[in-house]
Structures are given as C-alpha cells and as structure tokens.
Design a protein around this motif. Structure first.
Motif, PDB file in Angstrom:
ATOM      1  N   THR A 152      27.442  32.130  27.011  1.00  0.00           N
ATOM      2  CA  THR A 152      28.377  31.214  25.634  1.00  0.00           C
ATOM      3  C   THR A 152      27.907  30.142  25.067  1.00  0.00           C
ATOM      4  N   GLY A 156      32.954  28.806  22.442  1.00  0.00           N
ATOM      5  CA  GLY A 156      33.437  30.071  23.234  1.00  0.00           C
ATOM      6  C   GLY A 156      32.738  30.975  22.612  1.00  0.00           C
ATOM      7  N   LYS A 323      40.930  34.552  24.792  1.00  0.00           N
ATOM      8  CA  LYS A 323      39.998  33.429  24.999  1.00  0.00           C
ATOM      9  C   LYS A 323      40.629  31.988  24.684  1.00  0.00           C
ATOM     10  N   TYR A 324      41.765  31.819  23.779  1.00  0.00           N
ATOM     11  CA  TYR A 324      42.679  30.763  23.619  1.00  0.00           C
ATOM     12  C   TYR A 324      43.297  29.964  24.306  1.00  0.00           C
ATOM     13  N   CYS A 333      39.266  26.369  25.064  1.00  0.00           N
ATOM     14  CA  CYS A 333      39.028  27.465  25.606  1.00  0.00           C
ATOM     15  C   CYS A 333      38.510  28.052  26.572  1.00  0.00           C
ATOM     16  N   ILE A 335      36.714  31.029  29.096  1.00  0.00           N
ATOM     17  CA  ILE A 335      36.601  31.985  29.428  1.00  0.00           C
ATOM     18  C   ILE A 335      35.984  32.835  30.677  1.00  0.00           C
TER      19      ILE A 335
END
Length: 583
Positions: A152, A156, A323-324, A333, A335
């Motif tokens: 990644t 992201g 994701k955000y 961001c 993950i």
C-alpha cells in the motif's frame, strides 16, 4: 507499452527465423524495464515440429550485485552464481561448535553476489516454495495475497509487487514463473545502490537444424550467446540463446509509504490571498520555503497561511469511509487501523475547507497534492474560531464543533450505567467489520445525501447493531424471535419505569437505514421520505450536515437520561406500600 529503451534485440543482426524463435527474450531483456520482469522461471513445453517432438525450455535466475563497473563486468562474464539460497554448515576449527554457518545470502568470492529470490523444491512439499529477500518485502511493507505480493503506497492505494504463476503438467512436472514490478524493483535497487543480475537460458531441443552456428553479443549491460548444433547420435538438435543481463536501479514515481524523497518531490503553489488588483497571490507549500520551520528565512510565507478549498475536495474521501476517516478537525487515511497520513482541516464561515500551507507540504503525500490544488480558490470567509483558539492560543475547545464526541461520551456513560444497574451489558463488543465502520463515524463534511448516508450507517452500526438481542430477550422474558433487539429494549425499559426515548429514536435511525437512506427529500413522497421525516422530527434545516448534528443531539439527550437511570428497588416499593396501609 511503447518501447522507449534499449533491448537485447537491438544492435544484434540475427536472421528472421532466429528472431522469431526468441522474440520474447529479445524484446524483454533490457537494463531499464518499465513493466513486469521475470526474475525466476522454469517452463518446459512442447512446440510444433513436423518430424518429431521438440521441447522449448526457459529458465531464469537472479542475484544482486554491487553497483560498480568492475563488479558488473565480472558478473556478466562469470559462469555461475554459487552458494546462494541454501544453508550450509562447514567444519571449522575457529568455531566453538566446530562448525561455521553459511547463510546463503552472499557469495564468498568476488564478484560478490547477493540473494534476491528463488523457487525451490522443499522436501515434503507438494508445490515449489518461493523465497524472497526479506529486506525487499520490508522495504515495501509487502504482504502476500494467495500467489501475489502487494503493498500500500502513501496515498492508501493497494498496488501489486510480485506475482507467482504455477502450472503442473500431466506428468507432474511443475512449471513456474515469478515476476516483479519493474519500477518498484528499480526503486529498491537505487536506494540500496545495487544492480540485479539475471541469468537466462532459452533452449529448443529437437527442431530441425542442419549446421553449427555461434554468435556473441556483449554490451556494458549484457552478455549473450546464440548457438545452433545439429542432431547427433543419442542427442537431439539444439538451438539456444543464453546469457546474462543487468537491470539498473533508478529514481521513479514509486516509493514506499514510509518515504517521500525530498530531492525528487514537486511542491505545487497554492493561492494564499489576493493583491490590491485582485490578482491571486500564490506560494509553494514546500516546507523549506516557508517561515516558521527551523532554518527557514523570515521573508518567506508563513507555514500557517490559510489555504482555502471548495468543499467538494472532500468528496473523494467521504465516498470511501472504509479507507478515510473525516471529521470537522481532520482527514486521515487509515488502513487496518494504521494511519498512513493525516491532515488537519476546518470549515470556515463561507463553508470552505481550510488547511495550513505548511501542513499541505509536510503532511499530505506528494501524489495527493495535485488533487487538492485543483480545488484551491482564493481565501474568503473567517476561520473557524475553535481552531484559532486551539492552534494559535493553545486553548482547548469543547466538543460543540464535534457532536459525535458528545454522543459517544453519553453512550458510554449510559452503557456503563445499564451494566451497573442490571449486572449485565445489553450491548455486545463489535466484530472487526462493524468496528471498522464505527471508526468512520464523524459529522459529514460535505453537504450531500451520500455523506449523510455514510454517517448514518456508521451511527447505526455503533448504536443499534451492537445491541445484544439474546441478553435483552432474557431480561424481558420474551421468547418471540420476530421481535428485534430495539423493540425488546423499548419494552424492557418501559416495564422498569425508565426513559425508553433513546431506543424509540434509535428505532427511527435503524428504520431510516433499512429503508435505503436519504433517497428523497423530507417533503417528497413514498416510504423513504416518511422515514426521513420521522427521523428529522422538528428539524427544519435543509443542510445535511446540520441534520446529522440534529440526529446526534437527539440521541445524546436520550443516552444522558439513560445514564442517570436507577433501577427501582422492588423490596423498597413493597415496604413503602405497606407503610401507607398502616397509616
């Protein structure tokens, strides 16, 4: 992909039949690849031959070498790559154990080779094992997904790094191919000051061949031999192309998420104001060109210059809540629970998104900067007063600009009080998927239905989906499986003389989500608009952000009431009733 680099096929005058036989090798062997690169291979297959069976075998192996002209020249003309990819113990009089370990990661004699990858047959395994240099995987923070390795980047985005293809033929012979993305490989080589040496062999056995032939082709990055040998007793004819070539490291656009190379980064200019003629004043977000940082000049623009953006800049992130994470204070961001980047933001009196000039250059990944620049406009409106107090006067502000914090605080207090009163919790711990949704809970920063729906989904996951139906069924002694957890909670708390309003309103929240969200405006027609009208009650605002705040406030009031609830003492009630009769 259009060829823009030198290949093995260039500057080698092979006849047309030979070129056709080895087309793939001649086209893909290059010191500056841009796509995928085969770094380990064994493939054997039958090929067309009118007279007899012919076989085509392709093999590839690789090793790291030092980025020095002498090492490269020796490696290209050395015959083998010894001692890599296997562990060994050698008798040694110097060792206290009597043995000296050989780890198989580096050769012992010049030119020095370093291990990079291999595919090996492990005793007891039914499929080949893939070994990859751990440092390469660590560099990219890579992870395996079936027969691929991915990573990644700083924005992201998930990207491929390596892929492994395995094919087992009818006679159980395994054919495999291990490939790596060229740009990521070359980034690693550049920062490690290494080159990658690839040894390849493409051989046809059994094709018609009438004469002997041999051609050499050596350049500063490759050394190859083409040969033909006709059929002999007990041996088929051979047509082969074999040799070695080097892949150079290079700076490029691909970087691991932990590292932004300041020497190659490009910092765009952002509008920070207007001159007396109304023309935009622009300044770079490069931290080294701003005042307020160590070593910066006093005449440079300040790192705290306001930069304004249209509110639509957040649309890209609000539509991807997994994701955000967006709040009225920041965008991040995240993950799998790890924050890759975070930018502090606020909304000013004109509804524009604001960020500091220095934060744009120091906190956003460089790949995100062009996107933000496309929404940049001249500053207008007044800054968020709470942010001014926090950032410039170091004065903490309350949660009035973050009603979600007030709601979750009231919810936690209510949950703890209910558990204390009943001895059991009526809310269960969320699973990982639900928790991921809950972590996205924030006041929408964009005034549209999609942002409102995403926020309502997270709200439902946090408060409604975590209700423990089994526990509530026991408490209420209700065996009807058709009755849901919220209705069970309403019935139970009403029977206890408690305020059931948080659950009654929570039912509106769940009904709204189960009805598909904000598909219509409140003055529309149909079931969805009825659910929305019930949810919004006496809220007259048409702003979706203000509507969500209204929902949060309604739930906060209800949970505050539940946090103060005391269960009725049955014995005390009977005693008071008895005392009343005696009077």
């Amino acid at each position: 992909m259009k060829q823009v680099y030198e290949t093995l096929g260039d500057k080698w005058d092979l006849d047309q039949p030979t070129t056709k036989l080895f087309e793939e090798r001649l086209r893909t062997a290059t010191p500056t690849p841009l796509d995928w690169v085969v770094i380990d291979r064994f493939e054997r297959k039958e090929c067309d031959n009118r007279h007899d069976k012919a076989e085509y075998t392709q093999t590839t192996h690789c090793a790291l070498i030092d980025n020095e002209s002498d090492s490269v020249a020796k490696a290209l003309h050395n015959f083998s790559i010894p001692g890599l990819g296997k562990f060994d113990l050698r008798v040694s009089e110097r060792s206290t154990t009597g043995y000296e370990p050989c780890y198989g990661l580096r050769s012992e004699k010049a030119p020095f080779y370093g291990f990079f990858t291999q595919v090996r047959d492990a005793l007891g395994s039914t499929t080949p094992e893939v070994d990859i240099l751990p440092s390469f995987l660590w560099f990219w923070d890579a992870y395996r997904v079936k027969d691929e390795w991915k990573y990644t980047d700083a924005t992201g985005k998930e990207l491929p790094l390596l892929r492994f293809t395995l094919d087992t033929s009818e006679d159980d012979e395994a054919n495999w191919k291990l490939e790596v993305r060229a740009l990521e490989l070359r980034t690693f080589l550049y920062y490690c000051d290494k080159e990658l040496l690839l040894c390849t062999d493409d051989t046809y056995a059994g094709l018609p061949c009438d004469d002997d032939a041999r051609q050499e082709n050596s350049r500063d990055w490759c050394s190859y031999t083409f040969m033909k040998e006709p059929e002999k007793p007990l041996r088929k004819s051979v047509i082969a192309l074999f040799g070695k070539y080097i892949i150079h490291g290079a700076k490029n656009t691909q970087l691991p998420h932990f590292f932004d190379d300041e020497t190659t980064a490009e910092y765009p200019n952002f509008i920070i104001g207007l001159d007396p003629d109304g023309e935009p004043i622009a300044a770079s977000c490069n931290p080294s060109q701003l005042s307020g940082y160590p070593g910066s000049g006093p005449n440079h623009p300040n790192r705290f210059e306001r930069v304004c953006f249209q509110s639509e800049v957040l649309q890209r992130y609000s539509t991807n809540p997994d994701k955000y994470q967006i709040s009225d204070r920041s965008i991040a961001c995240v993950i799998n629970g790890r924050t890759l980047w975070q930018l502090d933001i606020s909304t000013n009196s004109d509804g524009l998104v604001e960020a500091y000039l220095g934060d744009l250059g120091s906190r956003l990944p460089h790949k995100e900067l062009p996107y933000w620049k496309s929404f940049n406009i001249a500053p207008s409106g007044t800054p968020n007063p709470n942010r001014v107090l926090r950032d410039h006067f170091n004065i903490p502000t309350d949660a009035s600009d973050a009603p979600v914090l007030e709601l979750m605080s009231a919810f936690r207090k209510a949950s703890e009080n209910v558990k204390e009163q009943l001895g059991v919790s009526i809310w269960k711990e969320p699973d990982s998927h639900t928790l991921k949704k809950i972590n996205t809970l924030a006041v929408p920063t964009v005034d549209n239905t999609e942002a409102f729906n995403n926020a309502m989904l997270a709200l439902t996951k946090a408060l409604a989906d975590t209700l423990d139906g089994k526990q509530l069924r026991k408490l209420s002694e209700n065996t009807d499986e058709k009755i849901g957890p919220i209705q069970l909670a309403i019935s139970f708390f009403q029977s206890q003389g408690a305020d059931a309003s948080p659950f009654e309103y929570l039912k509106y929240v769940q009904d709204f989500r189960s009805g598909g969200g904000a598909a219509h405006r409140p003055n529309g027609k149909g079931d969805a608009s009825k659910r929305l009208r019930r949810l919004l009650g006496d809220c007259t605002s048409t702003d979706w952000k203000e509507r969500f705040v209204y929902v949060c406030n309604q739930l906060t009031d209800g949970f505050n009431s539940l946090a103060a609830w005391q269960i009725q003492d049955t014995n005390q009630g009977e005693k008071e009733a008895s005392d009343g009769k005696n009077v």
